[in-house]
Design an enzyme around this catalytic site. Sequence first.
Site, mmCIF file in Angstrom:
data_model
loop_
_atom_site.group_PDB
_atom_site.id
_atom_site.type_symbol
_atom_site.label_atom_id
_atom_site.label_comp_id
_atom_site.label_asym_id
_atom_site.label_seq_id
_atom_site.Cartn_x
_atom_site.Cartn_y
_atom_site.Cartn_z
ATOM 1 N N ASP A 76 0.824 -1.214 0.000
ATOM 2 C CA ASP A 76 0.000 0.000 0.000
ATOM 3 C C ASP A 76 0.857 1.262 0.000
ATOM 4 O OD1 ASP A 76 -2.154 -1.797 0.334
ATOM 5 O OD2 ASP A 76 -2.058 -1.601 2.506
ATOM 6 N N GLU A 108 -11.779 -1.170 -3.127
ATOM 7 C CA GLU A 108 -11.204 -0.430 -1.994
ATOM 8 C C GLU A 108 -10.028 0.419 -2.458
ATOM 9 O OE1 GLU A 108 -9.961 -3.354 0.798
ATOM 10 O OE2 GLU A 108 -8.521 -4.282 -0.552
#
Length: 322
Positions: free
Chosen positions: A42, A209
Amino acid sequence: MRRRRLATLLSAAVLAFLPATAQADTAHPDPQPVTGQQIIHDPTVIRLKSGGYVAYSTGGVIGARTSRDRVHWDDAGNAFATPPSWWYEYNDTGDPWAPDISYRAGRYWLYYAVSSWGTNHSAIGVATSPTGLPGTWTDHGKVFTSETTDTWNAIDPAVVRADGKLWMAFGSYWTGIRMVELDPGTGKAIEGATVHHLATRPDEPYAVEGPEIVRHGRYYYLFASYDACCSGVNSTYKIRVGRSASVTGPYVDSTGKPMLAGGGDLLLAGHGRYVGTGGQSVFEDGGRDVLAYHYYDAEDEGTPKLGLNILRWTKNGWPTVG
């Protein structure tokens, strides 16, 4: 959902090392070559005013990497020495996920999420720094929260300025991507702010997401990760994109299909050794947009690593990966 400690990610990647590369899509470009500390999950990246780059990520107390040239990356420890005490309201380990870095009003802003796997009892927090470097951050507490009674999940923040206002997209599963307006002074959600709905999937578990919103020309572009991360070479993450003339939507893909109905042009998917591309962010570097993401390396037991590609824009105003 991209909310698992990096140690768990690495362990799961090893256990899940199966020949999933047969599903590779060779139509997608490889990431630029990088050296040094490549392990990341991420990633959010920024070019610092002082020169060089810093990347923050899930893992540690918001893991940090630094680079002088965007090619060689060094481990730079963590954003914080210890977790702020309020993080423990959301998990037993004070474990943060999916940070987002930006520069505004003469300082750097770092947004991040704290939660537990499989629940939307979650919170997004914010910290500021004069330099953007690890060890210089001051935490300012909660920005926005969600509870089990809500239909959204307050994780995966992404901040964008639009029309003189400050906005934060967020979300994971739990009906997908949402957005709230922030107070530009505090960086926190305006009290009673409307929760806008930007993207979802038609069927449970609504696997979309990790939003990122970028302004290009007269449109705002919503990048999001679809399907599943965190399973090493069995991960199915891929990046899709839609656009809107308004930051709050509606976002549609190039065919006109709304992202609220599962739309989204495929920007980047797994191919060859680069499996499960996602957890993306976009940063500007020398007048060009650069896509940062993680992939699971099928030639290294599914270890999550840093991917970087230049974003190019077609004449019709749609992004492509170079």
